[in-house]
Design a protein around this motif. Structure first.
Motif, short mmCIF file in Angstrom:
data_model
loop_
_atom_site.label_atom_id
_atom_site.label_comp_id
_atom_site.label_asym_id
_atom_site.label_seq_id
_atom_site.Cartn_x
_atom_site.Cartn_y
_atom_site.Cartn_z
N GLY A 274 64.36 9.37 55.80
CA GLY A 274 62.96 9.09 55.49
C GLY A 274 62.11 8.84 56.73
N GLU A 275 62.53 9.40 57.88
CA GLU A 275 61.86 9.13 59.15
C GLU A 275 61.22 10.36 59.79
N ASN A 276 61.07 11.45 59.06
CA ASN A 276 60.46 12.66 59.62
C ASN A 276 59.09 12.86 58.98
N PRO A 277 58.01 12.57 59.71
CA PRO A 277 56.67 12.66 59.13
C PRO A 277 56.23 14.09 58.81
N TYR A 278 56.96 15.10 59.31
CA TYR A 278 56.61 16.50 59.08
C TYR A 278 57.23 17.05 57.79
N PHE A 279 58.11 16.29 57.19
CA PHE A 279 58.83 16.72 55.99
C PHE A 279 57.88 16.96 54.83
N VAL A 280 58.08 18.11 54.15
CA VAL A 280 57.27 18.47 52.99
C VAL A 280 58.09 18.41 51.71
N LYS A 281 59.22 19.14 51.69
CA LYS A 281 59.99 19.22 50.44
C LYS A 281 61.41 19.69 50.71
N GLN B 68 50.32 23.34 66.04
CA GLN B 68 49.51 24.07 65.06
C GLN B 68 48.52 25.01 65.73
N TYR B 69 48.94 25.70 66.77
CA TYR B 69 48.10 26.74 67.37
C TYR B 69 47.70 27.71 66.27
N PHE B 70 48.69 28.07 65.43
CA PHE B 70 48.44 28.88 64.24
C PHE B 70 48.46 27.90 63.07
N LYS B 71 47.27 27.52 62.60
CA LYS B 71 47.11 26.48 61.58
C LYS B 71 47.96 26.79 60.35
N GLY B 72 48.84 25.85 60.01
CA GLY B 72 49.73 26.01 58.86
C GLY B 72 51.14 26.40 59.24
N TYR B 73 51.42 26.53 60.54
CA TYR B 73 52.76 26.88 60.99
C TYR B 73 53.77 25.94 60.35
N THR B 74 54.78 26.53 59.71
CA THR B 74 55.76 25.79 58.92
C THR B 74 57.15 26.32 59.24
N ALA C 252 53.82 30.01 49.39
CA ALA C 252 53.10 28.73 49.32
C ALA C 252 52.31 28.48 50.62
N VAL C 253 52.91 28.78 51.77
CA VAL C 253 52.23 28.61 53.05
C VAL C 253 51.00 29.50 53.11
N ALA C 254 51.16 30.75 52.69
CA ALA C 254 50.03 31.69 52.70
C ALA C 254 48.87 31.18 51.85
N LYS C 255 49.18 30.67 50.68
CA LYS C 255 48.14 30.16 49.78
C LYS C 255 47.56 28.84 50.28
N ALA C 256 48.41 27.93 50.72
CA ALA C 256 47.95 26.61 51.16
C ALA C 256 47.03 26.70 52.36
N HIS D 193 60.66 30.56 60.87
CA HIS D 193 59.33 30.24 61.38
C HIS D 193 58.35 31.00 60.50
N LEU D 194 57.40 30.29 59.91
CA LEU D 194 56.42 30.89 59.01
C LEU D 194 55.02 30.64 59.59
N PHE D 195 54.40 31.72 60.06
CA PHE D 195 53.10 31.62 60.72
C PHE D 195 52.01 32.26 59.87
N PRO D 196 51.07 31.46 59.34
CA PRO D 196 49.92 32.05 58.67
C PRO D 196 49.01 32.65 59.74
#
Length: 176
Positions: A37-44, A57-63, A95-99, A120-123
């Motif tokens: 529970g110590e990773n602030p970047y965790f989504v799901k 986040q040079y490429f906004k939404g990089y996941t 989901a990244v593409a839509k978000a 690496h998922l780059f929008p």
């Protein structure tokens, strides 16, 4: 800052935990921080991996989508797990593409730097190369690493929390 304190957390933890982390790869360390529970970047958490917002986040939404299983190559996974990992990556990228309102998605599994399967998922959007590339177009890796990972590209609170919330919401819709 949040980023600096999180990155230092591995070094500031009790020695017994630090020794365990030291033997692991960087991605395994991040997964252990998620579990604690110590990773602030965790989504799901998904069946085969963990979704996290990228540090920069040079490429906004990089996941990133980190495999739960420590393997260095897709072909090292058992076929059912591999197929599920690929399927889940596809849902994560949707989901990244839509978000993050991507015009195009760049998706890569490399492993040369961190030898643990992860996507690496780059929008991508028009003009996001900021002067790099060929007429402003090209793969993300045409942007110098020093620029992509520069301090002004590091995601901070409250933006990080909003990105996590937005992506989590889109993931729920894609997984339904």
């Amino acid at each position: 800052t949040l980023i600096r304190s999180w990155r230092l957390s591995v070094w500031l933890m009790p020695i017994s935990r630090a020794r365990r982390y030291h033997r692991m790869c960087f991605i395994c360390q991040r997964i252990e921080l998620i579990k604690a529970g110590e990773n602030p970047y965790f989504v799901k958490e998904l069946e085969t991996g963990y979704v996290v917002i990228g540090d920069h986040q040079y490429f906004k939404g990089y996941t990133l989508f980190l495999a739960k299983e420590h393997v260095t190559e897709l072909h090292h996974m058992e076929t059912p797990a591999k197929l599920r990992f690929l399927e889940e990556m596809s849902l994560v990228q949707e989901a990244v593409a839509k978000a993050f309102k991507a015009e195009k998605m760049n998706i890569e599994l490399l492993g040369n730097g961190d030898a643990h399967a992860h996507w690496h998922l780059f929008p991508r959007r028009t003009g996001d190369m900021k002067g790099h590339g060929l007429n402003g177009r090209g793969p993300v890796w045409w942007v110098p690493w020093e620029e992509m990972a520069a301090e002004d590209c590091q995601v901070q609170s409250p933006e990080l929390e909003e990105m996590v919330k937005t992506l989590s919401h889109e993931l729920e819709k894609c997984l339904a």
